[in-house]
Design a protein around this motif. Structure first.
Motif, PDB file in Angstrom:
ATOM      1  N   MET A 421       0.537 -30.537  18.484  1.00 32.51           N
ATOM      2  CA  MET A 421       1.921 -31.000  18.407  1.00 32.51           C
ATOM      3  C   MET A 421       2.663 -30.689  19.705  1.00 32.51           C
ATOM      4  O   MET A 421       3.416 -31.523  20.228  1.00 32.51           O
ATOM      5  CB  MET A 421       2.628 -30.329  17.232  1.00 32.51           C
ATOM      6  CG  MET A 421       4.099 -30.695  17.080  1.00 32.51           C
ATOM      7  SD  MET A 421       4.941 -29.679  15.844  1.00 32.51           S
ATOM      8  CE  MET A 421       4.978 -28.081  16.668  1.00 32.51           C
ATOM      9  N   SER A 422       2.449 -29.489  20.244  1.00 31.83           N
ATOM     10  CA  SER A 422       3.107 -29.103  21.495  1.00 31.83           C
ATOM     11  C   SER A 422       2.659 -29.991  22.646  1.00 31.83           C
ATOM     12  O   SER A 422       3.474 -30.411  23.477  1.00 31.83           O
ATOM     13  CB  SER A 422       2.800 -27.639  21.821  1.00 31.83           C
ATOM     14  OG  SER A 422       3.320 -26.784  20.832  1.00 31.83           O
ATOM     15  N   ASP A 423       1.364 -30.287  22.707  1.00 27.83           N
ATOM     16  CA  ASP A 423       0.856 -31.174  23.757  1.00 27.83           C
ATOM     17  C   ASP A 423       1.475 -32.561  23.649  1.00 27.83           C
ATOM     18  O   ASP A 423       1.771 -33.208  24.658  1.00 27.83           O
ATOM     19  CB  ASP A 423      -0.671 -31.289  23.661  1.00 27.83           C
ATOM     20  CG  ASP A 423      -1.391 -30.175  24.408  1.00 27.83           C
ATOM     21  OD1 ASP A 423      -0.709 -29.298  24.978  1.00 27.83           O
ATOM     22  OD2 ASP A 423      -2.637 -30.175  24.420  1.00 27.83           O
ATOM     23  N   ASP A 428       6.737 -28.747  28.605  1.00 27.78           N
ATOM     24  CA  ASP A 428       7.841 -28.464  29.520  1.00 27.78           C
ATOM     25  C   ASP A 428       9.200 -28.499  28.833  1.00 27.78           C
ATOM     26  O   ASP A 428      10.154 -27.882  29.306  1.00 27.78           O
ATOM     27  CB  ASP A 428       7.823 -29.451  30.688  1.00 27.78           C
ATOM     28  CG  ASP A 428       7.814 -30.903  30.224  1.00 27.78           C
ATOM     29  OD1 ASP A 428       7.113 -31.210  29.239  1.00 27.78           O
ATOM     30  OD2 ASP A 428       8.499 -31.732  30.846  1.00 27.78           O
ATOM     31  N   VAL A 429       9.295 -29.205  27.703  1.00 24.53           N
ATOM     32  CA  VAL A 429      10.581 -29.305  26.999  1.00 24.53           C
ATOM     33  C   VAL A 429      11.002 -27.929  26.483  1.00 24.53           C
ATOM     34  O   VAL A 429      12.112 -27.451  26.755  1.00 24.53           O
ATOM     35  CB  VAL A 429      10.484 -30.314  25.835  1.00 24.53           C
ATOM     36  CG1 VAL A 429      11.807 -30.359  25.068  1.00 24.53           C
ATOM     37  CG2 VAL A 429      10.124 -31.701  26.359  1.00 24.53           C
ATOM     38  N   LEU A 460       2.567 -16.864  26.918  1.00 27.67           N
ATOM     39  CA  LEU A 460       1.462 -17.802  27.126  1.00 27.67           C
ATOM     40  C   LEU A 460       1.955 -19.216  27.436  1.00 27.67           C
ATOM     41  O   LEU A 460       1.453 -19.875  28.351  1.00 27.67           O
ATOM     42  CB  LEU A 460       0.553 -17.828  25.892  1.00 27.67           C
ATOM     43  CG  LEU A 460      -0.435 -16.665  25.748  1.00 27.67           C
ATOM     44  CD1 LEU A 460      -1.166 -16.748  24.413  1.00 27.67           C
ATOM     45  CD2 LEU A 460      -1.429 -16.660  26.903  1.00 27.67           C
ATOM     46  N   GLY A 461       2.938 -19.680  26.670  1.00 30.62           N
ATOM     47  CA  GLY A 461       3.455 -21.029  26.904  1.00 30.62           C
ATOM     48  C   GLY A 461       4.070 -21.175  28.282  1.00 30.62           C
ATOM     49  O   GLY A 461       3.931 -22.219  28.936  1.00 30.62           O
ATOM     50  N   GLY A 471       0.803 -30.885  28.730  1.00 28.30           N
ATOM     51  CA  GLY A 471       0.324 -31.579  27.544  1.00 28.30           C
ATOM     52  C   GLY A 471      -0.236 -32.950  27.864  1.00 28.30           C
ATOM     53  O   GLY A 471      -0.775 -33.186  28.954  1.00 28.30           O
ATOM     54  N   GLN A 472      -0.089 -33.867  26.928  1.00 26.28           N
ATOM     55  CA  GLN A 472      -0.680 -35.200  27.091  1.00 26.28           C
ATOM     56  C   GLN A 472      -0.169 -35.909  28.340  1.00 26.28           C
ATOM     57  O   GLN A 472      -0.913 -36.641  28.996  1.00 26.28           O
ATOM     58  CB  GLN A 472      -0.393 -36.048  25.847  1.00 26.28           C
ATOM     59  CG  GLN A 472      -1.139 -35.596  24.606  1.00 26.28           C
ATOM     60  CD  GLN A 472      -0.900 -36.507  23.417  1.00 26.28           C
ATOM     61  OE1 GLN A 472      -0.209 -37.525  23.523  1.00 26.28           O
ATOM     62  NE2 GLN A 472      -1.458 -36.147  22.271  1.00 26.28           N
ATOM     63  N   LYS A 473       1.098 -35.702  28.683  1.00 26.65           N
ATOM     64  CA  LYS A 473       1.683 -36.421  29.815  1.00 26.65           C
ATOM     65  C   LYS A 473       0.989 -36.096  31.135  1.00 26.65           C
ATOM     66  O   LYS A 473       0.966 -36.924  32.050  1.00 26.65           O
ATOM     67  CB  LYS A 473       3.186 -36.130  29.910  1.00 26.65           C
ATOM     68  CG  LYS A 473       3.527 -34.690  30.218  1.00 26.65           C
ATOM     69  CD  LYS A 473       5.032 -34.480  30.384  1.00 26.65           C
ATOM     70  CE  LYS A 473       5.749 -34.551  29.059  1.00 26.65           C
ATOM     71  NZ  LYS A 473       7.193 -34.212  29.198  1.00 26.65           N
TER      72      LYS A 473
END
Length: 622
Positions: A421-423, A428-429, A460-461, A471-473
């Motif tokens: 979900m985070s990816d 970065d948000v 970690l984040g 993430g995906q972007k």
């Protein structure tokens, strides 16, 4: 009405015939001859896969497909009642025994077991813990494998199991919870049945990023005139193109007229001067939002409602920038705003009943399920999400992997785990928000990197984002993807090595973490925050929280919602497990049981329907 009449004609005169209007969509539970659709497989078993795809998903089928499947007898583009009467008259006086499904032979293809096993695997995967779709496949299999009478008996047994299951109770609860949230109330005494909404015919959207575009589409599709404002020329042109595309696709999908002419675009806030309601949807920056609210307060006509789409900033602080703070409320949409059904309507202590009622009514007009919540940091949904995500980070520090944590949560029923979900949403948000809150420290901080305000914190984040992994972007995050923008998450050896280095640097010993601990720590931390929200009066009742989490955060519907789930597990058990984990991790406040949870557990685990009553009882000061 015509459908009701023709069904009665068919039932009374023939008991074995059905006619369908040509454009009608029939839900897969529609019965032929008062028999279940599972048994229609006896009419044609040549394509078991196709037939078993209808029932478990509960999907709608067109009239043409229903005819092909044998669910109905005839399709007409003309008056359905007339066609039903003609069909009934054509068989009047003729024996109909040959049409009875119970008399049909049921040849069993030699590969039916293979087909059913394949279908069952797919259904189990897609059902994510829901038992009804799996039971549907079992019923269809019984219809094929057993004689008619035994097949019916087996279906009866399966249905009885579903009817008395905890998941049935959860679904029934959620059905009524969605209706309960419309009967909203606020701590100031405002209520849904005593607060009259204002008419809203023209609205403005300030900021045409991803959220602003979706909000513009939602308003236009609801029939409002919309003024869409974006100060950046390049962004404005891109927004026009995106909004047009969304409206065109929506009109085609819904068979509705195109509403492009209801939207006017502008580059100045001045364009919103004569609207009834404004929704600000700019970047999540308090200083920027304050500036816009100051301008709107000066420019807009008296009585204009000023709303913000912030996902967690202080509504009261924004209201203080205006001449009429009672006209300010939050309207927190969820991305994509023109698709997601949830709307959090956030009221501050100075928000008028009329303003809250207007925002709630507008949400309903846009096809949303509106939930009224109080003003606090991150409101309800995102406030509960924080301890859930932080527990997942802590589990990584202690030896779990992103794949393990996500798999446990997906097996529970979430469409995707916390790291996927985070990816998807972009790491970065949240990183930007943590920076704004002063939570991100330099790498040289040493041991203090894992402590914030005396409590445990996982950086970690932050460290992942410092590597440019958003993430995906970017094609890299908690997982790796084939390319930037890729959708298929794959385990990343680099990430596993990074976690090992992190553990070594901070003197952390990796240990084996089981399924139960992952589930309990993530879910019970989230649930505990839900009890705190109820205690703080931010949500009026558990139904509000549960609807928010099912519609906005992917909580599995068949588990009712986090608060219902807590009651189903047993409040005393949730309390006991939280006490255990807090004893092991005393530096994690999110694991310290909320006093409301203790109070409810001490009251004998009352049913969730009584929680509001207990919440409203004054507590002894002794």
């Amino acid at each position: 009405m015509e459908l009701d009449v023709f069904v009665k004609v068919v039932d009374v005169l023939t008991q074995n015939l059905q006619v369908s209007a040509g454009k009608l969509q029939i839900k897969s539970v529609l019965k032929r001859s008062s028999q279940s659709p599972e048994l229609n497989v006896r009419k044609s078993v040549g394509d078991l896969t196709r037939r078993t795809s209808v029932c478990p998903a509960g999907r709608h089928v067109t009239a043409a497909e229903a005819l092909q499947l044998g669910i109905i007898d005839e399709v007409t583009d003309h008056n359905a009642v007339d066609a039903a009467v003609r069909l009934a008259q054509s068989v009047a006086g003729k024996p109909l025994d040959a049409r009875r499904i119970s008399t049909y032979p049921c040849p069993r293809p030699p590969d039916s077991d293979v087909v059913f096993e394949k279908v069952m695997q797919e259904v189990r995967r897609d059902a994510r813990g829901a038992i009804a779709p799996v039971t549907c496949v079992q019923a269809v299999r019984a219809a094929v494998a057993l004689p008619y009478a035994k097949g019916m008996e087996r279906e009866k047994e399966l249905f009885a199991t579903l009817f008395t299951s905890g998941q049935a109770r959860a679904l029934q609860y959620y059905f009524f919870a969605q209706r309960a949230v419309g009967r909203w109330s606020t701590p100031s005494g405002a209520r849904w049945d005593t607060s009259k909404p204002r008419p809203v015919r023209k609205a403005a959207v300030i900021g045409l990023g991803t959220m602003g575009r979706g909000i513009t589409v939602s308003l236009a599709q609801a029939g409002l005139s919309v003024v869409a404002v974006e100060t950046q020329e390049k962004q404005l042109l891109a927004a026009k193109q995106a909004v047009t595309g969304m409206l065109e696709r929506g009109a085609k999908r819904r068979g509705a007229p195109l509403v492009l002419d209801q939207i006017k675009y502008g580059r100045s806030v001045q364009a919103a001067a004569d609207v009834d309601l404004v929704i600000e949807a700019v970047f999540e920056d308090m200083a920027l939002k304050k500036s816009i609210f100051q301008q709107l307060s000066r420019l807009c006509k008296p009585g204009t409602l000023l709303c913000t789409n912030t996902s967690g900033l202080d509504i009261d602080e924004l209201a203080s920038q205006t001449q009429s703070p009672e006209l300010v409320v939050g309207m927190h949409f969820f991305a994509p705003a023109h698709v997601m059904k949830l709307l959090e309507v956030v009221h501050g202590p100075r928000s008028s009943p009329e303003a809250v009622a207007t925002a709630m009514q507008l949400g309903k007009k846009m096809g949303k399920v509106s939930v009224a919540v109080g003003n606090c940091r991150c409101f309800v949904g995102n406030r509960m999400l924080r301890p859930y995500v932080m527990q997942a980070y802590f589990l990584l520090e202690e030896g779990a992997t992103p794949e393990q944590v996500d798999q446990v949560l997906e097996d529970f029923g979430f469409p995707m785990g916390v790291f996927k979900m985070s990816d998807l949403s972009g790491l970065d948000v949240a990183w930007r928000m943590r920076k704004a809150e002063g939570l991100v420290l330099p790498a040289s901080a040493g041991e203090s990197a894992r402590i914030r305000e005396g409590s445990r914190y996982s950086p970690l984040g932050d460290l992942i984002c410092e590597q440019g992994r958003f993430g995906q972007k970017t094609g890299r995050g908690w997982y790796q993807y084939d390319k930037p923008g890729g959708r298929v998450a794959k385990p990343d050896p680099w990430l596993h090595g990074f976690l090992e280095e992190y553990q070594t640097r901070h003197g952390l010993a990796a240990r084996r973490i089981d399924h139960q601990e992952v589930l309990e720590r993530c879910l019970y931390a989230l649930i505990n925050e839900g009890f705190q929200i109820l205690q703080d009066g931010i949500a009026a009742g558990p139904e509000d929280i549960d609807v928010i989490y099912v519609l906005g955060y992917g909580w599995p519907r068949h588990r009712g919602g986090p608060m219902f789930f807590a009651g189903q597990v047993g409040l005393d058990k949730v309390l006991q497990r939280l006490e255990h984990y807090h004893q092991v991790h005393p530096d994690v406040p999110a694991l310290k049981p909320c006093s409301l949870l203790r109070r409810l557990a001490a009251s004998g685990n009352p049913p969730i329907s009584r929680w509001r009553e207990i919440l409203q009882k004054p507590r002894s000061q002794l």
